[in-house]
Design an enzyme around this catalytic site. Structure first.
Site, PDB file in Angstrom:
ATOM      1  CB  ALA A  71     -53.081  67.578 -20.856  1.00  0.00           C
ATOM      2  N   GLY A 115     -49.059  64.456 -19.689  1.00  0.00           N
ATOM      3  CA  GLY A 115     -48.824  64.728 -21.106  1.00  0.00           C
ATOM      4  C   GLY A 115     -47.405  65.221 -21.376  1.00  0.00           C
ATOM      5  CD  GLU A 118     -49.509  60.689 -21.880  1.00  0.00           C
ATOM      6  OE1 GLU A 118     -49.971  61.806 -21.541  1.00  0.00           O
ATOM      7  OE2 GLU A 118     -50.224  59.701 -22.088  1.00  0.00           O
ATOM      8  CD  GLU A 138     -51.536  61.195 -17.091  1.00  0.00           C
ATOM      9  OE1 GLU A 138     -50.909  60.461 -16.297  1.00  0.00           O
ATOM     10  OE2 GLU A 138     -51.051  61.580 -18.158  1.00  0.00           O
TER      11      GLU A 138
HETATM   12  N1  CAA Z   1     -52.696  72.153 -16.016  1.00  0.00           N
HETATM   13  C1  CAA Z   1     -53.043  73.415 -15.746  1.00  0.00           C
HETATM   14  N2  CAA Z   1     -52.405  74.184 -14.824  1.00  0.00           N
HETATM   15  C2  CAA Z   1     -51.392  73.619 -14.153  1.00  0.00           C
HETATM   16  C3  CAA Z   1     -50.981  72.299 -14.365  1.00  0.00           C
HETATM   17  C4  CAA Z   1     -51.688  71.552 -15.357  1.00  0.00           C
HETATM   18  N3  CAA Z   1     -51.321  70.290 -15.697  1.00  0.00           N
HETATM   19  N4  CAA Z   1     -49.950  72.017 -13.532  1.00  0.00           N
HETATM   20  C5  CAA Z   1     -49.726  73.129 -12.812  1.00  0.00           C
HETATM   21  N5  CAA Z   1     -50.596  74.102 -13.178  1.00  0.00           N
HETATM   22  C6  CAA Z   1     -50.712  75.472 -12.654  1.00  0.00           C
HETATM   23  C7  CAA Z   1     -51.303  75.458 -11.249  1.00  0.00           C
HETATM   24  O1  CAA Z   1     -52.719  75.379 -11.307  1.00  0.00           O
HETATM   25  C8  CAA Z   1     -50.786  76.776 -10.717  1.00  0.00           C
HETATM   26  O2  CAA Z   1     -51.566  77.803 -11.259  1.00  0.00           O
HETATM   27  P1  CAA Z   1     -52.152  78.979 -10.300  1.00  0.00           P
HETATM   28  O3  CAA Z   1     -50.906  79.705  -9.833  1.00  0.00           O
HETATM   29  O4  CAA Z   1     -53.010  79.791 -11.219  1.00  0.00           O
HETATM   30  O5  CAA Z   1     -52.856  78.314  -9.176  1.00  0.00           O
HETATM   31  C9  CAA Z   1     -49.397  76.889 -11.353  1.00  0.00           C
HETATM   32  O6  CAA Z   1     -49.397  76.022 -12.487  1.00  0.00           O
HETATM   33  C10 CAA Z   1     -48.300  76.439 -10.395  1.00  0.00           C
HETATM   34  O7  CAA Z   1     -48.628  75.118  -9.972  1.00  0.00           O
HETATM   35  P2  CAA Z   1     -48.545  74.665  -8.435  1.00  0.00           P
HETATM   36  O8  CAA Z   1     -48.913  75.780  -7.556  1.00  0.00           O
HETATM   37  O9  CAA Z   1     -49.358  73.409  -8.311  1.00  0.00           O
HETATM   38  O10 CAA Z   1     -46.997  74.354  -8.314  1.00  0.00           O
HETATM   39  P3  CAA Z   1     -46.277  73.370  -7.267  1.00  0.00           P
HETATM   40  O11 CAA Z   1     -44.823  73.649  -7.415  1.00  0.00           O
HETATM   41  O12 CAA Z   1     -46.888  73.465  -5.925  1.00  0.00           O
HETATM   42  O13 CAA Z   1     -46.590  71.876  -7.805  1.00  0.00           O
HETATM   43  C11 CAA Z   1     -46.775  70.165  -9.498  1.00  0.00           C
HETATM   44  C12 CAA Z   1     -46.042  71.431  -9.027  1.00  0.00           C
HETATM   45  C13 CAA Z   1     -46.524  69.025  -8.535  1.00  0.00           C
HETATM   46  C14 CAA Z   1     -46.249  69.810 -10.890  1.00  0.00           C
HETATM   47  C15 CAA Z   1     -48.291  70.427  -9.533  1.00  0.00           C
HETATM   48  O14 CAA Z   1     -48.538  71.640 -10.247  1.00  0.00           O
HETATM   49  C16 CAA Z   1     -49.104  69.356 -10.218  1.00  0.00           C
HETATM   50  O15 CAA Z   1     -49.332  68.320  -9.628  1.00  0.00           O
HETATM   51  N6  CAA Z   1     -49.574  69.606 -11.459  1.00  0.00           N
HETATM   52  C17 CAA Z   1     -50.439  68.682 -12.167  1.00  0.00           C
HETATM   53  C18 CAA Z   1     -49.713  67.449 -12.665  1.00  0.00           C
HETATM   54  C19 CAA Z   1     -50.687  66.529 -13.362  1.00  0.00           C
HETATM   55  O16 CAA Z   1     -51.608  66.011 -12.787  1.00  0.00           O
HETATM   56  N7  CAA Z   1     -50.462  66.302 -14.673  1.00  0.00           N
HETATM   57  C20 CAA Z   1     -51.301  65.458 -15.493  1.00  0.00           C
HETATM   58  C21 CAA Z   1     -52.286  66.313 -16.253  1.00  0.00           C
HETATM   59  S1  CAA Z   1     -53.513  65.354 -17.128  1.00  0.00           S
HETATM   60  C22 CAA Z   1     -52.766  64.835 -18.548  1.00  0.00           C
HETATM   61  O17 CAA Z   1     -51.636  65.168 -18.821  1.00  0.00           O
HETATM   62  C23 CAA Z   1     -53.637  63.945 -19.419  1.00  0.00           C
HETATM   63  C24 CAA Z   1     -52.955  63.360 -20.603  1.00  0.00           C
HETATM   64  O18 CAA Z   1     -52.374  62.307 -20.548  1.00  0.00           O
HETATM   65  C25 CAA Z   1     -53.047  64.028 -21.891  1.00  0.00           C
END
Ligand code: CAA
Length: 264
Positions: A71, A115, A118, A138
């Protein structure tokens, strides 16, 4: 080869390969983070595909590097409880795929997190590219999965692995995902879309009636007791004998020819 028409959506690309519709998550700058807009568009897109009789199977995919990184954290972060509650956050627009009556295949490459994982688990089956990584991270954000991650993952992979993934955020690769039953199979990432579309075309060549019923039957296995499920299966199976497609399928077998299913 899939045909790409101009997309009516901002966050999705829609392709067609014969009877198979291909819905591609398309927010590359945000690693396909599933924003409210994207999920609104997914809901509208699936409504349209369900209503189109020429679509017989749907593939949901991302890019060859990311299915979806979850998400949208930036959008979700400032939300208050009152907003989440009154806007019916997640329930409002995340679950359309679970109500699809047509088969939906997730073709997953790269990150498939939160998400994203999911959403993939809401599909009927997942074919994974060999670079796929699945996880429910998460807990690192001070939250928990919110669209079925604690429930569907546990049913797929069992308590111990689900608990470890949800409590520690550990990701699993495609090989581990196949070993524990999260995905139906793993293919080289270069072959992922070809394999997913091939599966969709195979389904499209079958009786839409038995396909739809088979999907409902398997889904009932997740929601009821074995005895109830078997009773449901038996009644549905018996009702198939009311359709021309059952006669056609069996007659074609006996006559050693390919069946022509009409969906009647
Ligand atoms: N939401 C919003 N933006 C996101 C995102 C997310 N889930 N995941 C990545 N991005 C964005 C980053 O902020 C970044 O944007 P900027 O360039 O503007 O800074 C861009 O995408 C590239 O991301 P990274 O620089 O982090 O890329 P990376 O290759 O270094 O890492 C990754 C990749 C490991 C997937 C890392 O992006 C990450 O950990 N993302 C989050 C994963 C996460 O925590 N997901 C769970 C979300 S909560 C959820 O899903 C709740 C639910 O159950 C409904």
């Amino acid at each position: 080869m899939p045909e790409t028409a101009p997309s009516p959506y901002e966050t999705l690309l829609l392709d067609r390969d014969e009877a198979v519709a291909i819905v591609r998550l398309n927010r590359p700058d945000a690693l396909n983070a599933l924003s409210d807009r994207l999920m609104d568009e997914m809901t509208a897109c699936l409504d349209a595909l369900e209503a189109d009789p020429s679509v017989r199977a749907i593939v949901i995919t991302g890019s060859d590097k990311v299915f979806a990184a979850g998400a949208d954290i930036k959008e979700m972060g400032p939300k208050t409880y009152a907003e989440a509650f009154t806007q019916d956050f997640l329930t409002r627009n995340w679950e359309r795929v679970t109500r699809c009556r047509k088969p939906v295949i997730a073709a997953v490459a790269g990150h498939c997190l939160g998400g994203g994982c999911e959403l993939a688990m809401m599909c009927d089956f997942i074919i994974a590219g060999d670079n796929a990584q699945f996880g429910q991270p998460e807990i690192n954000l001070g939250i928990t999965p919110g669209v079925g991650g604690t429930q569907r993952l546990t049913r797929f992979v069992g308590k111990s692995k689900a608990m470890e993934m949800v409590l520690t955020g550990r990701r699993i690769d495609a090989v581990e995902a196949e070993r524990c039953g999260l995905v139906s199979r793993v293919v080289p990432v270069a072959e992922l879309m070809g394999e997913a579309i091939k599966a969709g075309k195979k389904i499209a060549s079958l009786s839409p009636l038995s396909v739809m019923m088979a999907k409902e039957m398997v889904n009932v296995a997740y929601e009821t007791t074995l005895a109830e499920g078997v009773r449901y299966e038996r009644r549905q199976f018996q009702s198939l004998f009311a359709f021309d497609d059952q006669k056609e399928g069996m007659t074609a077998f006996v006559e050693k020819r390919k069946p022509t299913f009409k969906g009647t």
